[in-house]
Design a protein around this motif. Structure first.
Motif, short mmCIF file in Angstrom:
data_model
loop_
_atom_site.label_atom_id
_atom_site.label_comp_id
_atom_site.label_asym_id
_atom_site.label_seq_id
_atom_site.Cartn_x
_atom_site.Cartn_y
_atom_site.Cartn_z
N GLY A 20 0.80 -1.22 0.00
CA GLY A 20 0.00 0.00 0.00
C GLY A 20 0.83 1.26 0.00
N ILE A 21 2.05 1.18 -0.51
CA ILE A 21 2.96 2.32 -0.55
C ILE A 21 2.96 2.91 -1.96
CG2 ILE A 21 5.35 3.11 -0.26
CD1 ILE A 21 4.10 2.18 2.34
N GLU A 22 2.71 4.20 -2.07
CA GLU A 22 2.75 4.87 -3.37
C GLU A 22 4.19 4.85 -3.89
OE1 GLU A 22 1.53 9.13 -5.48
OE2 GLU A 22 1.10 8.78 -3.35
N CYS A 23 4.37 4.35 -5.12
CA CYS A 23 5.73 4.15 -5.64
C CYS A 23 5.74 4.42 -7.14
CB CYS A 23 6.18 2.72 -5.34
SG CYS A 23 7.80 2.29 -5.99
N GLU A 24 6.77 5.10 -7.61
CA GLU A 24 6.95 5.39 -9.03
C GLU A 24 8.30 4.85 -9.49
OE1 GLU A 24 4.86 6.69 -11.14
OE2 GLU A 24 3.29 7.27 -9.71
N GLN A 25 8.28 4.24 -10.68
CA GLN A 25 9.54 3.78 -11.28
C GLN A 25 10.09 4.91 -12.12
OE1 GLN A 25 9.54 -0.32 -12.56
NE2 GLN A 25 10.80 0.20 -14.34
N VAL A 26 11.36 5.27 -11.90
CA VAL A 26 12.00 6.41 -12.56
C VAL A 26 13.07 5.90 -13.52
CG1 VAL A 26 13.22 8.59 -12.22
CG2 VAL A 26 11.60 7.80 -10.48
N THR A 27 13.12 6.47 -14.72
CA THR A 27 14.15 6.10 -15.69
C THR A 27 15.07 7.28 -15.93
OG1 THR A 27 12.79 6.76 -17.58
CG2 THR A 27 12.63 4.47 -16.86
N GLY A 28 16.31 6.96 -16.33
CA GLY A 28 17.25 8.04 -16.61
C GLY A 28 18.66 7.52 -16.77
N ARG A 29 19.61 8.43 -16.69
CA ARG A 29 21.03 8.09 -16.80
C ARG A 29 21.61 7.84 -15.42
NH1 ARG A 29 19.71 11.48 -20.86
NH2 ARG A 29 20.80 11.31 -22.88
#
Length: 546
Positions: free
Chosen positions: A103-112
């Motif tokens: 139940g934890i809000e989580c975002e996958q982040v892409t980048g260098r």
């Protein structure tokens, strides 16, 4: 020095959460409901409930990687661990799945990301792109985490296409080919909730807002990201500050010389130990002469507070170099971490590239921890490099004074010697020669004062080594080197300019640290107020239910 983490480090303790997560047997917590229930058992502080839960997930995933060989049912915690170890799914994807069940809000982040293959000064290449990490929201605040770096480490990796020239005063001339290294499962606390201003120096998101979801943007462009000084975990762990004029990972030598300096906390040299490495771009060392390469780096401990660590680097040929530092605690010499790395562009070789005289195995010139252990304190000499004029006569000048124990019955004996910068050759190698009659040590036991006097007969560079011997120790009859200084008759304008720049940078850093300390204290108080309000609201809700 800025904070290491985005949570309040004085208000959070992971000991019980970590211990509880390690006890969760993957075979018994075979559903997400069972796992989350188990992880929540150790959470007593409800103000940080979500943060502690994500921490428990991190520790459980890290230690469960060793259980991946066992058969697991589909869509269970252990199933995803197997997928992770077999590289069928990324660590960022695994954490997002686990956070979803929790139940934890989580975002996958892409980048260098500047990962293991990165080398200071690298241009924007494919291997820097398409990395993933996560941002999760816990207790109303966003935090950044690099899942792979938090649960795994690669040991033994080496870059190829380099010639190792020198390591901690020892000449190497070793051609390197790339070594892949091997993964090691572990929890690396540094990459869990890393402070955004530190995180962005290694990971630059494609969507700039994910640099710091709750605040300011620190780095504006990819080029800015690639130009940042290459500071590693050890640099931040030891709370170091960089004292160089070029705030870049690429340095340009002048007159074939380059300087790298860092500042520790007060008396840092007493507890912190550095090692260094100098390498050159190339695949063959045939043109390099070992006798010209030995001791090209001068490692110095300077400053009134013994907190300036300076490296003077002499570059014998035109080319591209890399200078690397590792750092650790004095009493744990085998546990050093990577500290920083610089690419050095040399367009003009150092004229008359003399090798520095060896410092009797001390590792660094200046007043270091060995001197204090031998009863020498409050050195009058705050620099590791001493200028003096040559004198063929018998008169000597005072090089340094120290305070000693004010005890006439003391059993410590002190001496000093001047070592000539090696120029004579035996079997093609350089040697060091002790110059007799060039030093004088006066120990006033009643006043508790040691005076070291010396002279040098002609122009050149010399090592002045102070030695000590405990007369009560019957087993060790030899005198032990405890402090060393580089004595030179050369007026070095580059050195003077660099010292002036270091002092200027030191003043700036102290001012910045003072400002940061005020901001961090303010943030700490705000966190306490917010946490107190949350606790009051929780009690109110609990009271209404009753």
């Amino acid at each position: 020095m800025s904070r290491l983490h985005s949570y309040s480090e004085s208000d959070v303790n992971f000991y019980y959460v970590d211990d509880n997560a390690k006890k969760a047997n993957p075979q018994k917590v075979d559903t997400f409901d069972k796992l989350i229930t188990h992880l929540k058992k150790a959470i007593q502080d409800r103000r940080h409930e979500e943060l502690y839960l994500v921490r428990g997930i991190l520790v459980w995933i890290a230690q469960s990687q060793s259980h991946s060989g066992r058969e697991a049912r589909y869509n269970t915690p252990l199933f995803y661990i197997q997928q992770l170890v077999e590289r069928r799914i990324s660590p960022a994807e695994v954490f997002k799945i686990f956070c979803g069940y929790a139940g934890i809000e989580c975002e996958q982040v892409t980048g260098r990301a500047k990962a293991i293959r990165y080398r200071a000064g690298d241009s924007d290449s494919e291997y820097l792109k398409h990395h993933t990490w996560i941002a999760f929201k816990a207790d109303g605040k966003w935090h950044l985490m690099h899942p792979q770096w938090s649960i795994q480490a690669f040991v033994g990796y080496e870059h190829g296409g380099e010639i190792e020239i020198e390591k901690d005063g020892r000449e190497k001339i070793k051609v390197r080919t790339e070594k892949q290294g091997r993964p090691m499962f572990m929890v690396n606390d540094f990459w869990f909730c890393t402070a955004p201003e530190i995180f962005v120096t290694r990971c630059f998101p494609d969507d700039i807002k994910w640099q710091n979801p709750d605040g300011n943007v620190f780095v504006n462009t990819v080029n800015d990201f690639l130009a940042l000084p290459d500071l590693r975990q050890g640099f931040y762990d030891m709370k170091l500050c960089l004292l160089i004029e070029e705030k870049s990972c690429v340095l340009h030598s002048k007159n074939g010389k380059c300087y790298v300096s860092v500042m520790t906390e007060k008396d840092g040299a007493k507890a912190i130990d550095f090692s260094y490495e100098l390498a050159m771009e190339g695949t063959s060392g045939d043109d390099l002469k070992p006798k010209d390469m030995k001791q090209l780096v001068l490692h110095q401990i300077c400053g009134k507070e013994r907190n300036i660590i300076k490296f003077e680097i002499r570059l014998p040929v035109v080319g591209t170099y890399w200078f690397r530092l590792a750092v650790g605690l004095v009493h744990e010499p085998d546990k050093k971490r990577n500290c920083c790395e610089f690419k050095i562009l040399c367009k003009e070789a150092c004229k008359d590239c003399r090798r520095f005289p060896m410092c009797a195995g001390l590792g660094a010139y200046g007043y270091g921890p060995q001197a204090e252990e031998a009863g020498l304190v409050n050195s009058s000499q705050t620099d590791a490099k001493i200028n003096m004029k040559p004198n063929k006569g018998k008169s000597k000048q005072t090089i340094a004074t120290f305070k000693t124990e004010n005890d006439p019955e003391t059993d410590m004996s002190y001496a000093a010697q001047i070592i000539k910068s090696g120029s004579d050759e035996v079997d093609g190698d350089s040697i060091d020669i002790i110059l007799e009659g060039t030093t004088e040590v006066v120990h006033d036991k009643k006043q508790g004062k040691l005076t070291v006097n010396a002279n040098v007969p002609k122009d050149g560079e010399y090592a002045l080594v102070v030695t000590a011997k405990d007369l009560k120790d019957k087993k060790n009859k030899k005198e032990k080197p405890v402090a060393g200084y580089l004595v030179t008759t050369h007026e070095d304008e580059d050195d003077k300019r660099t010292n002036a720049q270091i002092k200027q940078q030191e003043r700036k850093v102290r001012c910045e640290n003072h400002k940061v300390a005020k901001i961090e204290e303010r943030n700490r108080l705000v966190d306490i107020i917010d946490s107190t309000r949350m606790e009051i609201d929780s009690l109110k809700v609990s009271g209404k239910r009753k």
